[in-house]
Design an enzyme around this catalytic site. Structure first.
Site, mmCIF file in Angstrom:
data_model
loop_
_atom_site.group_PDB
_atom_site.id
_atom_site.type_symbol
_atom_site.label_atom_id
_atom_site.label_comp_id
_atom_site.label_asym_id
_atom_site.label_seq_id
_atom_site.Cartn_x
_atom_site.Cartn_y
_atom_site.Cartn_z
ATOM 1 N N LYS A 1 27.724 1.187 20.352
ATOM 2 C CA LYS A 1 28.674 1.860 19.453
ATOM 3 C C LYS A 1 28.463 1.279 18.056
ATOM 4 C CE LYS A 1 33.566 2.970 18.802
ATOM 5 N NZ LYS A 1 33.626 2.504 17.396
ATOM 6 N N LYS B 1 35.104 -1.348 23.989
ATOM 7 C CA LYS B 1 35.020 -2.170 22.787
ATOM 8 C C LYS B 1 34.716 -3.631 23.102
ATOM 9 C CE LYS B 1 36.687 -1.104 19.101
ATOM 10 N NZ LYS B 1 36.126 -0.752 17.797
ATOM 11 N N CYS C 1 18.161 -15.819 -14.355
ATOM 12 C CA CYS C 1 17.385 -15.874 -15.601
ATOM 13 C C CYS C 1 16.114 -16.706 -15.497
ATOM 14 C CB CYS C 1 18.252 -16.409 -16.736
ATOM 15 S SG CYS C 1 18.659 -18.168 -16.571
ATOM 16 N N CYS D 1 22.636 -24.067 -14.098
ATOM 17 C CA CYS D 1 21.560 -23.313 -14.753
ATOM 18 C C CYS D 1 21.509 -23.754 -16.203
ATOM 19 C CB CYS D 1 21.829 -21.810 -14.668
ATOM 20 S SG CYS D 1 20.837 -20.823 -15.805
ATOM 21 N N CYS E 1 21.483 -16.600 -20.187
ATOM 22 C CA CYS E 1 21.475 -16.188 -18.772
ATOM 23 C C CYS E 1 22.385 -14.977 -18.609
ATOM 24 C CB CYS E 1 21.964 -17.338 -17.890
ATOM 25 S SG CYS E 1 22.101 -16.936 -16.144
ATOM 26 N N TYR F 1 22.134 10.285 17.911
ATOM 27 C CA TYR F 1 22.522 10.106 19.305
ATOM 28 C C TYR F 1 23.136 11.343 19.955
ATOM 29 C CZ TYR F 1 26.834 9.014 16.726
ATOM 30 O OH TYR F 1 27.891 9.041 15.855
ATOM 31 N N THR G 1 0.837 -1.201 0.000
ATOM 32 C CA THR G 1 0.000 0.000 0.000
ATOM 33 C C THR G 1 0.871 1.250 0.000
ATOM 34 O OG1 THR G 1 -1.721 -1.186 1.206
ATOM 35 C CG2 THR G 1 -1.842 1.214 1.213
ATOM 36 N N GLU H 1 25.109 3.783 25.266
ATOM 37 C CA GLU H 1 24.483 3.465 23.980
ATOM 38 C C GLU H 1 25.356 2.472 23.224
ATOM 39 O OE1 GLU H 1 22.896 8.008 23.059
ATOM 40 O OE2 GLU H 1 24.955 7.414 22.632
ATOM 41 N N ARG I 1 31.706 13.003 8.584
ATOM 42 C CA ARG I 1 32.594 13.440 9.663
ATOM 43 C C ARG I 1 33.894 14.013 9.119
ATOM 44 N NH1 ARG I 1 36.767 11.110 12.689
ATOM 45 N NH2 ARG I 1 37.021 12.105 14.718
ATOM 46 N N ASP J 1 3.907 1.524 -1.190
ATOM 47 C CA ASP J 1 4.505 1.658 -2.522
ATOM 48 C C ASP J 1 3.504 2.258 -3.515
ATOM 49 O OD1 ASP J 1 6.813 0.551 -1.527
ATOM 50 O OD2 ASP J 1 6.381 -1.471 -2.266
ATOM 51 N N GLU K 1 24.466 8.060 13.061
ATOM 52 C CA GLU K 1 25.249 7.013 12.416
ATOM 53 C C GLU K 1 24.390 6.360 11.339
ATOM 54 O OE1 GLU K 1 29.123 4.836 13.016
ATOM 55 O OE2 GLU K 1 28.256 6.677 13.830
ATOM 56 N N CYS L 1 16.959 -20.762 -11.834
ATOM 57 C CA CYS L 1 18.115 -19.878 -11.692
ATOM 58 C C CYS L 1 17.668 -18.533 -11.126
ATOM 59 C CB CYS L 1 18.787 -19.691 -13.053
ATOM 60 S SG CYS L 1 20.102 -18.441 -13.064
ATOM 61 N N ASP M 1 28.653 0.474 14.133
ATOM 62 C CA ASP M 1 29.732 0.323 13.160
ATOM 63 C C ASP M 1 29.215 0.769 11.799
ATOM 64 O OD1 ASP M 1 32.185 -0.263 12.124
ATOM 65 O OD2 ASP M 1 31.878 -2.426 12.019
ATOM 66 N N LYS N 1 28.859 8.009 28.120
ATOM 67 C CA LYS N 1 28.964 9.468 28.138
ATOM 68 C C LYS N 1 28.563 10.016 29.500
ATOM 69 C CE LYS N 1 27.158 9.701 23.399
ATOM 70 N NZ LYS N 1 26.009 10.182 22.595
#
Length: 731
Positions: free
Chosen positions: A135, A350, A444, A457, A463, A244, A58, A133, A156, A60, A192, A441, A137, A326
């Site tokens: 971290k 980490k 194709c 295939c 293909c 954040y 809907t 929070e 950044r 879309d 991020e 496949c 990546d 923080k």
């Protein structure tokens, strides 16, 4: 009047709408306004609140309706959701100064270092509480809003300034074009951008199945997406964003928005007293924050938070590599300040690196040039012997069944010979059964057939994936060695629609069309056209290798060319006759017979003949005069095609490669040579030979038919064995 009556697209949108061409201008303007409002509402519910109220299909349909209305009546606006499909390509990314410095954070994987950070905070600003929070990546970004409207987005960079990627960030649906609620007049936020793990695996699967290299990890995929010069490419990537930090916020927009560079925090006009207030308030503006953020009383609470999160790491739909701790109070942060590189009020604790064991997110089927389907496990990135691995071979359907491997399972990954990653075993079964190949496949949609443990295939050269790889192989050193037609350029030709059906399309290329491609010029287009023309008369063995018959490389192709003499005889040979050739067994004979029995392959061969390709049956030179020597060609030879020269060298014991290295002995420099190979030859002290010097080196073939003998034979109506061509195969 109710909200639903005001805007019918907010809930249960009507299925039947007035055709766009029957709308009046005022009706179109009103409908576009309502659709924009509704789509912004649905974006917020889906991305920021994780609580959609309409189905994806809907959504879309509403989005496409807005596109149609705006385009039909010229109603596009700067902040319209339709801008998310991407604008005009950029020439370059401009550099922009940040509203406030975007500094880095001290980090460690040791709990004692975190405790030392906590002790320092207690000494300098007294007992403090912390906001914790994940971290993320991903790629750090500054997004600026003025009067609630999206103004710009900047990477950044070096922390002081970065690249303006506004056109690309506009395409990310979780980042609103317009804020909602009681927002500040000026707001600069740090977030991020990332690619969700499930979306990353799906995107990589699609890339593998269409023949592209997959991204190594979600962060690389995100970084490459954000810095595209064409925003429409970014729009196709499944990106998301968490916010954040508030870099600056004011109700009076007359200020400059600069931060105190010494402190690394916004000036006194900012409206937030704590980081936790930021985390809880940003969603009210429509900005997505992470639901796993927590407020803790002390640094021990922060360590506990990290330990809990590391246990849940694999269940999250985004990559994290630690937690960020923080100081919560913003006034205390201002007092603590910053160094030239990092904030003094924050610390990253980490996670340990993943080692050897990881989860399978998707299984992609890679289609080779011969149609063989290779299953590839797309993994959550894992460290294997010091190398980050994000995909590994599953070899074939039989091995998958034997190991009972499926999507979602945790597996142990090893590197064969310390090079090729493969799935060694399942260490934690999180699925039922094993991954089963589809019936068709993925590229194709042709049927998939099994040959023992291998799957193929059946689409042949029709293909798309096989077409890409077959064209690349046709032009490679193992094929006809067509200089100037490497992998990237083959991809360009396919994407531009200049090669659509088979390798025969190469011989229908138009010079003007080539010049119009990015990175091409008159010279490169002319060189390729000449290379293609030179490739029209290849030795039979080179042609047999180039067309991609399963299990037929150059060595086997030579045996076939010597045994049958011409293509027509080979195409009509029985399995028994094929098995009578040295090095050809029952399996390979069957593959050759099936290749030539395929109507699709025969069609391509006919098209090559019509394009002027005439493979020659030639007598193989033999000897060891060039044994151990390696040659490279650049430019065209006046008296031989490159394929003929290569055949001569290899018959005398030498070898031919496509690029110059320290192992190269001679670079043969013909007419209109390229510059890069000559530069490489100079750098590696490789001897250059002109065509005359090359002919002197290889000597004269005493058994070769002279021009005078050839003319006499033709005058007598006779045909030399080396003049039988592909055309004979289709009479």
């Amino acid at each position: 009047m109710s909200e639903q009556e005001e805007n019918p697209y907010l809930r249960d949108p009507p299925e039947e709408l007035t055709p766009v061409d029957e709308l009046s201008e005022s009706e179109a303007e009103r409908e576009a306004e309502l659709l924009r409002e509704a789509i912004r509402h649905h974006d917020r519910r889906y991305y920021a609140e994780n609580d959609p109220v309409i189905a994806d299909r809907t959504y879309d349909r509403l989005f496409q309706r807005l596109v149609d209305v705006e385009e039909s009546f010229g109603l596009q606006t700067v902040d319209s959701p339709t801008r998310r499909v991407g604008g005009e390509p950029l020439d370059e990314l401009e550099t922009v100064e940040h509203v406030a410095p975007m500094l880095s954070i001290q980090q460690s994987g040791e709990a004692e270092d975190v405790r030392e950070f906590g002790e320092r905070m207690n000494r300098e600003v007294g007992g403090v509480e912390y906001t914790c929070e994940p971290k993320f990546d991903g790629v750090s970004i500054e997004v600026v809003y003025e009067d609630g409207e999206f103004e710009r987005a900047v990477t950044r960079g070096d922390g002081r300034e970065g690249d303006d990627v506004s056109a690309n960030v506009r395409t990310i649906r979780s980042i609103p074009q317009r804020l909602r609620g009681e927002y500040p007049d000026f707001l600069a936020v740090r977030g991020e951008i990332y690619m969700p793990r499930d979306a990353f695996q799906e995107h990589n699967r699609e890339r593998v199945e269409r023949g592209d290299e997959p991204f190594a990890n979600p962060r690389n995929a995100t970084a490459g997406s954000i810095r595209q010069l064409d925003p429409s490419i970014t729009a196709e990537r499944p990106l998301d964003c968490f916010f954040y930090d508030v870099l600056a916020a004011r109700s009076d927009t007359s200020g400059t928005g600069d931060a105190d560079a010494a402190s690394g925090v916004p000036d006194a006009s900012q409206e937030f007293e704590t980081h936790w207030e930021e985390v809880t308030t940003l969603p009210e503006y429509g900005l997505k924050t992470n639901e796993r953020a927590e407020l803790v009383d002390d640094v021990e609470g922060a360590i506990d938070y990290r330990d809990e999160l590391v246990e849940e790491r694999e269940s999250l739909n985004y990559e994290i590599d630690g937690v960020v701790i923080k100081v919560n109070d913003k006034a205390a942060c201002e007092e603590l300040g910053a160094t030239s590189r990092h904030y003094r009020w924050a610390f990253a604790y980490k996670f340990p690196a993943r080692a050897g064991e990881t989860r399978i997110g998707e299984v992609a089927l890679q289609v080779g040039r011969t149609g063989r389907l290779t299953p590839v496990a797309l993994l959550d990135p894992v460290d294997v012997g010091g190398v980050t691995v994000s995909r590994a071979s599953l070899h074939n359907p039989a091995e998958i069944e034997e190991k009972e491997v499926n999507v979602g399972d945790v597996v142990r990954v090893e590197r064969a010979g310390d090079v090729i990653p493969y799935v060694a075993e399942v260490v934690e079964k999180r699925s039922s059964g094993y991954y089963e190949f589809p019936g068709s496949c993925p590229v194709c949609d042709s049927a998939i057939e099994r040959d023992g443990p291998i799957a193929f295939c059946t689409g042949g050269l029709a293909c798309t994936a096989q077409l890409r790889r077959s064209v690349q192989y046709y032009a490679s050193d193992s094929g006809l060695d067509i200089e100037g037609l490497g992998g990237e350029r083959v991809d360009q030709l396919l994407e531009a629609g200049l090669v659509e059906e088979s390798v025969a399309d190469l011989y229908r290329l138009d010079r003007e069309a080539l010049v119009g491609l990015e990175g091409w010029g008159e010279k490169s287009a002319e060189n390729l056209m000449r290379e293609l023309e030179d490739s029209k008369s290849p030795p039979l063995f080179a042609f047999l290798s180039a067309i991609g018959i399963p299990h037929v490389g150059r060595a086997t192709a030579r045996e076939l060319a010597d045994a049958f003499g011409d293509l027509e005889s080979l195409m009509e040979a029985s399995r028994e006759e094929l098995e009578g050739v040295d090095e050809i067994g029952e399996v390979v004979a069957g593959e050759i017979r099936e290749f030539f029995d395929s109507e699709e392959n025969r069609r391509v061969l006919r098209e090559l003949r019509e394009a002027g390709v005439e493979p020659r049956s030639v007598k193989r030179e033999s000897g060891d005069a060039l044994e151990g020597l390696t040659f490279v060609f650049t430019g065209s030879l006046p008296d031989r095609t490159r394929s003929e020269a290569q055949e001569l060298i290899e018959g005398l014991g030498g070898s031919v490669t496509g690029s110059v290295s320290g192992n190269t002995d001679y670079l043969i420099v013909g007419e209109e040579p390229g510059t890069s190979k000559r530069e490489d030859a100079d750098a590696n002290d490789v001897t250059e030979l002109d065509p005359e010097e090359f002919e002197e080196l290889v000597g004269t073939d005493e058994d070769a038919e002279t021009d005078e003998e050839s003319n006499e034979r033709e005058a007598n109506g006779q045909e030399s064995s080396d003049q039988r061509t592909l055309g004979d195969s289709f009479q």
